[in-house]
Design a protein around this motif. Structure first.
Motif, PDB file in Angstrom:
ATOM      1  N   SER A 197      -8.314 -19.902 -22.341  1.00  0.00           N
ATOM      2  CA  SER A 197      -8.827 -18.651 -21.787  1.00  0.00           C
ATOM      3  C   SER A 197      -8.904 -18.703 -20.274  1.00  0.00           C
ATOM      4  O   SER A 197      -8.641 -17.712 -19.603  1.00  0.00           O
ATOM      5  N   SER A 198      -9.220 -19.838 -19.685  1.00  0.00           N
ATOM      6  CA  SER A 198      -9.266 -19.923 -18.226  1.00  0.00           C
ATOM      7  C   SER A 198      -7.870 -19.837 -17.637  1.00  0.00           C
ATOM      8  O   SER A 198      -7.683 -19.287 -16.556  1.00  0.00           O
ATOM      9  N   MET A 199      -6.871 -20.348 -18.332  1.00  0.00           N
ATOM     10  CA  MET A 199      -5.501 -20.240 -17.850  1.00  0.00           C
ATOM     11  C   MET A 199      -5.024 -18.802 -17.900  1.00  0.00           C
ATOM     12  O   MET A 199      -4.289 -18.351 -17.029  1.00  0.00           O
ATOM     13  N   ALA A 200      -5.446 -18.045 -18.889  1.00  0.00           N
ATOM     14  CA  ALA A 200      -5.045 -16.651 -19.003  1.00  0.00           C
ATOM     15  C   ALA A 200      -5.631 -15.821 -17.872  1.00  0.00           C
ATOM     16  O   ALA A 200      -5.057 -14.821 -17.464  1.00  0.00           O
ATOM     17  N   LEU A 201      -6.783 -16.218 -17.345  1.00  0.00           N
ATOM     18  CA  LEU A 201      -7.428 -15.476 -16.273  1.00  0.00           C
ATOM     19  C   LEU A 201      -6.914 -15.865 -14.899  1.00  0.00           C
ATOM     20  O   LEU A 201      -7.180 -15.178 -13.919  1.00  0.00           O
ATOM     21  N   ALA A 202      -6.182 -16.939 -14.797  1.00  0.00           N
ATOM     22  CA  ALA A 202      -5.692 -17.408 -13.502  1.00  0.00           C
ATOM     23  C   ALA A 202      -4.571 -16.501 -13.005  1.00  0.00           C
ATOM     24  O   ALA A 202      -3.770 -16.003 -13.779  1.00  0.00           O
ATOM     25  N   SER A 203      -4.537 -16.310 -11.693  1.00  0.00           N
ATOM     26  CA  SER A 203      -3.468 -15.501 -11.136  1.00  0.00           C
ATOM     27  C   SER A 203      -2.185 -16.324 -11.059  1.00  0.00           C
ATOM     28  O   SER A 203      -2.226 -17.550 -10.992  1.00  0.00           O
ATOM     29  N   PRO A 204      -1.041 -15.649 -11.074  1.00  0.00           N
ATOM     30  CA  PRO A 204       0.226 -16.384 -11.053  1.00  0.00           C
ATOM     31  C   PRO A 204       0.487 -16.990  -9.682  1.00  0.00           C
ATOM     32  O   PRO A 204      -0.085 -16.560  -8.683  1.00  0.00           O
ATOM     33  N   THR A 205       1.354 -17.980  -9.635  1.00  0.00           N
ATOM     34  CA  THR A 205       1.833 -18.507  -8.366  1.00  0.00           C
ATOM     35  C   THR A 205       3.101 -17.729  -8.015  1.00  0.00           C
ATOM     36  O   THR A 205       4.047 -17.720  -8.788  1.00  0.00           O
ATOM     37  N   CYS A 206       3.075 -17.061  -6.870  1.00  0.00           N
ATOM     38  CA  CYS A 206       4.170 -16.156  -6.519  1.00  0.00           C
ATOM     39  C   CYS A 206       5.248 -16.790  -5.657  1.00  0.00           C
ATOM     40  O   CYS A 206       6.404 -16.377  -5.705  1.00  0.00           O
ATOM     41  N   THR A 207       4.871 -17.768  -4.844  1.00  0.00           N
ATOM     42  CA  THR A 207       5.844 -18.454  -3.987  1.00  0.00           C
ATOM     43  C   THR A 207       5.269 -19.787  -3.548  1.00  0.00           C
ATOM     44  O   THR A 207       4.065 -20.008  -3.639  1.00  0.00           O
ATOM     45  N   LYS A 208       6.129 -20.632  -3.076  1.00  0.00           N
ATOM     46  CA  LYS A 208       5.713 -21.901  -2.460  1.00  0.00           C
ATOM     47  C   LYS A 208       6.085 -21.896  -0.970  1.00  0.00           C
ATOM     48  O   LYS A 208       5.856 -22.863  -0.269  1.00  0.00           O
ATOM     49  N   GLU A 209       6.683 -20.793  -0.510  1.00  0.00           N
ATOM     50  CA  GLU A 209       7.117 -20.681   0.881  1.00  0.00           C
ATOM     51  C   GLU A 209       5.916 -20.601   1.817  1.00  0.00           C
ATOM     52  O   GLU A 209       4.897 -19.990   1.480  1.00  0.00           O
ATOM     53  N   PRO A 210       6.041 -21.175   3.028  1.00  0.00           N
ATOM     54  CA  PRO A 210       4.941 -21.083   3.996  1.00  0.00           C
ATOM     55  C   PRO A 210       4.726 -19.635   4.440  1.00  0.00           C
ATOM     56  O   PRO A 210       5.645 -18.811   4.376  1.00  0.00           O
TER      57      PRO A 210
END
Length: 91
Positions: free
Chosen positions: A16-29
């Motif tokens: 459930s905590s993983m479902a609430l986490a926001s996605p990672t959109c980029t690794k770029e600076p």
């Protein structure tokens, strides 16, 4: 028996905590990100309006809370380098 219940509870909590986490959109600076002004223009061109919140997230996204073109509430995560939608949650 108690151990099984404990393991099940921990697994459910993690899921459930993983479902609430926001996605990672980029690794770029951040110096490669679109400026907030340019991103806001792109968001408007996509049909999003009544933006109540526009922010940078800790998971490397631009995030908005507003309405989509149909007037439905939307929480949307964008790749800040390309401007593409990564996750679109509509109520």
């Amino acid at each position: 028996m108690i151990r099984r219940l404990f393991v099940a509870a921990v697994a459910l909590s993690l899921a459930s905590s993983m479902a609430l986490a926001s996605p990672t959109c980029t690794k770029e600076p951040q110096d490669k990100w679109l400026s907030e002004e340019v991103m806001k223009q792109k968001i408007g061109q996509m049909g999003f309006k009544d933006i109540k919140v526009f922010k940078k997230t800790s998971s490397w996204c631009y995030e908005i809370y507003g309405s989509n073109a149909d007037g439905r509430k939307a929480e949307v995560y964008f790749n800040p380098v390309t401007g593409e939608i990564v996750e679109n949650n509509v109520d």
